[in-house]
Design a protein around this motif. Structure first.
Motif, PDB file in Angstrom:
ATOM      1  N   TYR A  70      17.185   4.483 -25.435  1.00  0.00           N
ATOM      2  CA  TYR A  70      17.123   3.037 -24.660  1.00  0.00           C
ATOM      3  C   TYR A  70      15.767   2.875 -24.363  1.00  0.00           C
ATOM      4  N   ARG A  71      15.216   3.602 -23.687  1.00  0.00           N
ATOM      5  CA  ARG A  71      13.594   3.583 -23.269  1.00  0.00           C
ATOM      6  C   ARG A  71      12.758   3.483 -24.262  1.00  0.00           C
ATOM      7  N   GLU A  72      13.085   4.229 -25.249  1.00  0.00           N
ATOM      8  CA  GLU A  72      11.991   4.485 -26.708  1.00  0.00           C
ATOM      9  C   GLU A  72      11.938   3.120 -27.350  1.00  0.00           C
ATOM     10  N   TYR A  73      13.254   2.906 -27.747  1.00  0.00           N
ATOM     11  CA  TYR A  73      13.264   1.591 -28.555  1.00  0.00           C
ATOM     12  C   TYR A  73      13.727   0.309 -27.709  1.00  0.00           C
ATOM     13  N   TYR A  74      13.104   0.185 -26.514  1.00  0.00           N
ATOM     14  CA  TYR A  74      13.475  -0.983 -25.944  1.00  0.00           C
ATOM     15  C   TYR A  74      13.398  -2.160 -26.571  1.00  0.00           C
ATOM     16  N   HIS A  81      22.182  -5.575 -19.967  1.00  0.00           N
ATOM     17  CA  HIS A  81      20.983  -5.260 -20.661  1.00  0.00           C
ATOM     18  C   HIS A  81      19.830  -5.680 -19.656  1.00  0.00           C
ATOM     19  N   LEU A  82      20.091  -6.850 -19.047  1.00  0.00           N
ATOM     20  CA  LEU A  82      19.019  -7.340 -18.286  1.00  0.00           C
ATOM     21  C   LEU A  82      18.896  -6.398 -16.997  1.00  0.00           C
ATOM     22  N   ILE A  83      20.010  -6.024 -16.379  1.00  0.00           N
ATOM     23  CA  ILE A  83      20.074  -5.141 -15.086  1.00  0.00           C
ATOM     24  C   ILE A  83      19.348  -3.750 -15.489  1.00  0.00           C
ATOM     25  N   ALA A  84      19.622  -3.239 -16.658  1.00  0.00           N
ATOM     26  CA  ALA A  84      19.360  -1.988 -17.080  1.00  0.00           C
ATOM     27  C   ALA A  84      17.709  -2.119 -17.192  1.00  0.00           C
ATOM     28  N   SER A  85      17.071  -3.168 -17.712  1.00  0.00           N
ATOM     29  CA  SER A  85      15.908  -3.572 -17.688  1.00  0.00           C
ATOM     30  C   SER A  85      15.125  -3.974 -16.364  1.00  0.00           C
ATOM     31  N   GLY A  86      15.886  -3.925 -15.183  1.00  0.00           N
ATOM     32  CA  GLY A  86      15.277  -4.060 -14.170  1.00  0.00           C
ATOM     33  C   GLY A  86      15.197  -5.623 -13.845  1.00  0.00           C
ATOM     34  N   GLU A  87      15.716  -6.414 -14.660  1.00  0.00           N
ATOM     35  CA  GLU A  87      15.688  -7.837 -14.215  1.00  0.00           C
ATOM     36  C   GLU A  87      17.130  -8.257 -13.666  1.00  0.00           C
ATOM     37  N   LEU A  88      17.171  -8.004 -12.526  1.00  0.00           N
ATOM     38  CA  LEU A  88      18.404  -8.245 -11.806  1.00  0.00           C
ATOM     39  C   LEU A  88      18.615  -9.774 -11.700  1.00  0.00           C
ATOM     40  N   GLU A  89      17.430 -10.262 -11.153  1.00  0.00           N
ATOM     41  CA  GLU A  89      17.550 -11.660 -10.677  1.00  0.00           C
ATOM     42  C   GLU A  89      18.100 -12.534 -12.061  1.00  0.00           C
ATOM     43  N   GLN A  90      17.507 -12.204 -13.236  1.00  0.00           N
ATOM     44  CA  GLN A  90      17.733 -12.989 -14.297  1.00  0.00           C
ATOM     45  C   GLN A  90      19.261 -12.707 -14.739  1.00  0.00           C
ATOM     46  N   ASP A 147      22.379   6.216 -24.546  1.00  0.00           N
ATOM     47  CA  ASP A 147      21.355   7.447 -24.096  1.00  0.00           C
ATOM     48  C   ASP A 147      20.309   6.450 -23.592  1.00  0.00           C
ATOM     49  N   VAL A 148      19.996   7.062 -22.239  1.00  0.00           N
ATOM     50  CA  VAL A 148      18.909   6.437 -21.640  1.00  0.00           C
ATOM     51  C   VAL A 148      17.441   6.490 -22.099  1.00  0.00           C
ATOM     52  N   PHE A 163      25.767  -1.742 -30.331  1.00  0.00           N
ATOM     53  CA  PHE A 163      24.831  -2.014 -29.338  1.00  0.00           C
ATOM     54  C   PHE A 163      25.296  -1.119 -28.416  1.00  0.00           C
ATOM     55  N   GLU A 164      26.453  -0.669 -27.940  1.00  0.00           N
ATOM     56  CA  GLU A 164      26.659   0.155 -26.934  1.00  0.00           C
ATOM     57  C   GLU A 164      26.491   1.956 -27.381  1.00  0.00           C
ATOM     58  N   GLN A 165      26.470   1.602 -28.678  1.00  0.00           N
ATOM     59  CA  GLN A 165      25.990   3.332 -28.977  1.00  0.00           C
ATOM     60  C   GLN A 165      24.459   3.480 -28.888  1.00  0.00           C
TER      61      GLN A 165
END
Length: 602
Positions: free
Chosen positions: A293-297, A324-333, A289-290, A283-285
């Motif tokens: 990550y975006r393309e296969y979110y 993963h949630l933070i990277a997705s912008g879901e900080l509150e979650q 790469d950002v 998963f870390e692999q």
């Protein structure tokens, strides 16, 4: 019958050995021959090692057996076989002596070969195993070791000849077949390796792993359609086989077919056979790469959710899913996830740290205060929570309580450098207290005045305490760049001890690498000293490195340009500072100033 037979004596020795127990053993009767004493010591050594696990005593007994009879080969063997030698070289020497004492003993020869391999004396080991292979031709392990030693000597073709001989004698044995295919591939004989694999599949077409081996070889030969067909057959036989899925994952990775790879990872992540550590590493692999990550979110999100469902209480997975949630912008979650685990027992300190960090980022001082206090109840000796409490009090402008919390944290600091950092925080809190105690109060503290006088006794007292704290900090850590920078800047704002301020600011610039804030301090001290042209060059560099982001830097640059008589450019930078959020009244006051004449060239 007056004389015991040798068998009766040995039986007696074994029975007395078990009765005697662990520890110093009684010596045999003095009238017994030395050879029997060696036998008794040898059997006692076996008992001490095998039954009681006393390796030191066993070593002593085996060595005493050899001392009494230097030709007693079994004692040499036991010393080596049980790992009781001081070094690989000693093991080789003792195993070699056992071999020479009994040249017909297979076990002695094998242990001698093993010690030679361990000592990396491969040529000698090869001779030993070649002899074993000749004398014991029905032991396939000898062929395997001879082939491995040939490969170690970079003689792959001799290794292949040895493996072919084994195959003629024994038929196909999986470990030997695996080694043979590997050697065929390394010697660029991939087609022959494929032929071997095909034959293996024909012998047992219902075994999924054999199809995987053939598929891997097709992949090496770039025959992708055949590889996919064999992987498919392996999956048809067993769709949950981890080896099949991992091999296919490697295949898709090599072909950069990431969509197929991520689809394949779903059953792998659900499998209990694949260790969690491997899943996390994969998963870390995928998330390193950002762009990937975006393309296969959505596929990555599915994998993260799978782990969270299967391992809901594992701290590593909690962190992975929250990240993963933070990277997705879901900080509150992410915050909610960590809060649900604060009741875990035993409590996880990292969860409290993260909750405090997120609440601080979200500017929820009441929540930060609450969770800091909860953390301190559970972890009263952890210094970072005491420091966090000081930060909370500073943020809520309760500087007296902040200073108290920082001082409490000093009790738990274990290095001078950390104590120096904390004294710097105490100094900063006193400075903020001084700003509040000034006659202009909050307004002055936020206006960004470039000349500052503390005109009330309370403010002056607070600044005195600020500088005392800074002095204490620097006495503990003289290269504390944050304190050096703040100390120099505050002195420059007050317009005093400017030479000392310049020395501190210059040291900071020397210790750091082109930090715009630190360059700004150095330039501002030079400006206050009247060294305007020097200040301009340094400030120009600071503004460029900062990318015109800091309103303070642009304000300072405008002030320097104004002093140099460059009114037009000064006004541009003052207005830029205003656009970036600098206090409008300060900018208006500057824009109202008359232009200064340019200094005359000397």
């Amino acid at each position: 019958m007056k004389h015991l037979t040798a068998t009766a004596i040995l039986c007696l020795l074994f029975s007395t050995a078990f009765v005697s127990g662990k520890g110093p053993s009684a010596a045999p009767d003095a009238e017994w021959p030395d050879s029997l004493r060696s036998v008794w010591l040898y059997t006692e050594g076996i008992k001490q090692h095998a039954i009681f696990g006393d390796t030191a005593r066993a070593r002593e007994l085996f060595r005493e057996s050899i001392r009494r009879d230097s030709d007693y080969a079994p004692a040499y063997y036991e010393l080596v076989a049980n790992g009781l030698c001081a070094s690989p070289e000693e093991a080789v020497e003792l195993a070699g002596r056992a071999c020479r004492l009994d040249t017909t003993n297979k076990w002695y020869r094998q242990i001698y070969g093993q010690t030679l391999i361990y000592a990396q004396r491969y040529n000698e080991a090869l001779e030993v195993y070649r002899r074993l292979m000749k004398e014991y031709p029905n032991d396939p392990d000898n062929y395997r070791l001879v082939a491995a030693l040939y490969e170690q000597k970079r003689s792959p073709f001799m290794a292949l000849i040895t493996l072919d001989s084994a195959e003629i004698r024994f038929g196909r044995i999986p470990p030997l077949s695996d080694m043979k295919r590997h050697l065929l591939v390394t010697t660029n004989q991939t087609d022959k390796a494929i032929e071997e694999a095909r034959a293996m599949v024909a012998e047992a077409p219902y075994e999924a792993e054999r199809h995987v081996v053939l598929a891997d070889l097709y992949a090496i030969a770039k025959k992708d359609s055949l590889a996919r067909a064999e992987y498919g057959e392996a999956l048809r036989i067993d769709s949950t086989n981890v080896r099949t899925l991992m091999s296919m994952a490697d295949f898709y990775t090599d072909r950069r077919d990431y969509r197929a790879l991520l689809t394949l990872m779903r059953p792998l992540f659900r499998s209990d056979e694949l260790p969690l550590e491997t899943k996390i590493r994969r998963f870390e692999q995928f998330t390193s790469d950002v762009r990937f990550y975006r393309e296969y979110y959505f596929q990555i999100n599915d994998l993260a959710s799978t782990l969270a469902i299967l391992y809901p209480d594992d701290p590593r997975v909690v962190k992975l899913y929250a990240d993963h949630l933070i990277a997705s912008g879901e900080l509150e979650q992410a915050l909610a996830l960590y809060k649900t685990h604060l009741a875990d027992r035993p409590p996880v300190m990292e969860y409290y740290r993260t909750v405090i960090d997120i609440e601080s980022y979200l500017q929820h001082p009441d929540s930060v205060d609450r969770y800091v206090n909860l953390a301190l109840e559970l972890f009263p000796g952890k210094i970072d929570f005491h420091i966090a409490k000081g930060h909370v009090m500073s943020y809520s402008k309760q500087y007296d309580r902040a200073i108290e919390a920082y001082k409490e944290s000093l009790r738990h600091a274990d290095t001078d450098s950390l104590r120096g950092v904390i004294w710097g925080m105490i100094g900063d809190a006193w400075h903020q207290q001084a700003l509040l105690g000034n006659s202009s109060g909050k307004e002055a503290s936020e206006s960004g005045e470039t000349d500052r006088r503390f005109d009330t006794p309370a403010a002056q007292k607070a600044m005195k305490q600020c500088y005392k704290a800074y002095e204490k900090s620097l006495s503990l850590w003289e290269d504390n760049v944050v304190v050096l920078n703040n100390y120099a800047y505050f002195l420059s704002l007050e317009g005093r001890e400017l030479e000392r301020a310049l020395a501190m600011a210059s040291l900071v610039v020397t210790l750091t690498d082109n930090n715009p804030t630190y360059l700004d301090t150095q330039a501002w001290v030079l400006f206050k000293l009247g060294r305007i042209e020097e200040a301009r060059k340094i400030m120009q560099k600071a503004v460029a490195l900062d990318g015109q982001q800091s309103p303070e830097l642009m304000l300072h640059y405008g002030d320097i340009l104004h002093e140099l008589g460059e009114q037009f450019m000064a006004e541009i930078y003052w207005r830029l500072a205003l656009e970036k959020g600098y206090d409008a009244r300060q900018i208006e006051r500057r824009l109202a100033q008359p232009a200064k004449p340019k200094p005359q060239a000397p």
